[in-house]
Design an enzyme around this catalytic site. Structure first.
Site, PDB file in Angstrom:
ATOM      1  CG  HIS A  43      -1.952   1.025   1.259  1.00 25.21           C
ATOM      2  ND1 HIS A  43      -3.223   0.801   1.748  1.00 25.21           N
ATOM      3  CD2 HIS A  43      -1.954   2.321   0.861  1.00 25.21           C
ATOM      4  CE1 HIS A  43      -3.943   1.902   1.654  1.00 25.21           C
ATOM      5  NE2 HIS A  43      -3.186   2.850   1.118  1.00 25.21           N
ATOM      6  CD  GLU A  70      -4.467  -3.059   0.573  1.00 18.89           C
ATOM      7  OE1 GLU A  70      -5.098  -4.092   0.870  1.00 18.89           O
ATOM      8  OE2 GLU A  70      -3.971  -2.290   1.426  1.00 18.89           O
ATOM      9  CG  HIS A 191      -8.115  -2.497   8.685  1.00 18.92           C
ATOM     10  ND1 HIS A 191      -7.281  -1.639   8.010  1.00 18.92           N
ATOM     11  CD2 HIS A 191      -8.140  -2.047   9.959  1.00 18.92           C
ATOM     12  CE1 HIS A 191      -6.848  -0.696   8.821  1.00 18.92           C
ATOM     13  NE2 HIS A 191      -7.348  -0.930  10.025  1.00 18.92           N
TER      14      HIS A 191
END
EC number: 2.6.99.2
Length: 238
Positions: A43, A70, A191
Site C-alpha cells: 500500500h 492498494e 484490516h
C-alpha cells in the site's frame, strides 16, 4: 480455499526506520511466497513512509503469486505506478493524506462516477479491480454499479467487536457478503484480521476469495517466525 495475501508494508517501515536496505523487502516477499503466501500486498502512500514508489517496480520483477497494490488513486503517483507495473489486482482505498492506516470504505454512491472512470481505466489494462467498502448492503449495491470486479470488506469493526460478541460482530459482514454474491461481485476482506478472529470470519463469510493481512501477521512473526506464522494463518483458512 480462500487465498492469503501478505501485506509487507511493516517490513518497509522497519527498513525505513534506519535507512539502508535491512530488512530487504524483495527477499521478504520472496520468502513469504516460498513459505506459502498466495499473494503479496503493498500500500504505497504519497509520503513513502513505508512502501516507496521504487519498491512497486522492484517487487513487480519478482512476485510470482498475485500482486495486489492498494491505495488512493487520487493521491501521489498511484495511478502512474499501477499502470506501469500492471499488477494482478489493484485495490482502491479512500485514504486521506496523512492517515496512519485505512479507516473507512468508499461511499460508492457519492463516488460512483469517479470510481466508474478509474475502474474502467484499470480494467482496460487487464488489471483486476477491488474497492474497499464498509459492510453496508447499500455500499455493496453501489459498488456493483461501478463495474468493479471485487469488493474488499473493511473488517476493523469485526475485529474490534469480536471478543465481546462474535455473532453480532460478524452479522453485517454476512449480509454484505451475501449481497456481493447475489450481485456477482468477488469478495476480499482485510484490516485487523488475526489468528484470533480469522477462522471464525472465514467459516461464516460465503464466497470469500482472499484476505489481505499485514500488521497482525508481521507482529506474530516476531514471536513465531515468518514461515511458521504464514502456515498458521493458512490453516485458519482451510
Amino acid at each position: 480455499m480462500t487465498k492469503l495475501s501478505v501485506n509487507i508494508n511493516k517490513i518497509a517501515t522497519l527498513r525505513n526506520s534506519r535507512g539502508g536496505d535491512v530488512p530487504n523487502l524483495v527477499k521478504v516477499a520472496k520468502d513469504c511466497e516460498r513459505f506459502g503466501s498466495q499473494g503479496i500486498t503493498i500500500h504505497p502512500r504519497p509520503d513513502e513512509r513505508h512502501i516507496r514508489y521504487d519498491d512497486v517496480y522492484d517487487l513487480k520483477k519478482i512476485v510470482t503469486t498475485e500482486y495486489n497494490i492498494e491505495g488512493n488513486p487520487t493521491e501521489g503517483r498511484f495511478m502512474e505506478v499501477v499502470l506501469d507495473t500492471n499488477p494482478t489486482q489493484v485495490t482502491l482505498v479512500p485514504d486521506k493524506l496523512g492517515a496512519i492506516t485505512s479507516n473507512a470504505g468508499w461511499d460508492t454512491i457519492k463516488n460512483k462516477d469517479l470510481l466508474k472512470e478509474l475502474i474502467s481505466t484499470f480494467k482496460q489494462e487487464g488489471i483486476r479491480v477491488s474497492i474497499f467498502v464498509d459492510p453496508d448492503v447499500k455500499m455493496v449495491e453501489g459498488a456493483a454499479e461501478t463495474g468493479t470486479d471485487r469488493i474488499e470488506l473493511y473488517t476493523e469493526a469485526y475485529a474490534t467487536n469480536y471478543s465481546q460478541n462474535k455473532e453480532m460482530a460478524i452479522a453485517p459482514f454476512v449480509k454484505a457478503a451475501e449481497k456481493a454474491n447475489e450481485l456477482g461481485l468477488g469478495l476480499n476482506a482485510g484490516h485487523d484480521l488475526s489468528l484470533d478472529n480469522l477462522a471464525y470470519f472465514h467459516q461464516n463469510i460465503p464466497g470469500l476469495l482472499e484476505v489481505s493481512i499485514g500488521h497482525a501477521l508481521i507482529s506474530d512473526a516476531l514471536y513465531l517466525g515468518l514461515e511458521n506464522t504464514i502456515q498458521m494463518y493458512l490453516r485458519q483458512l482451510q
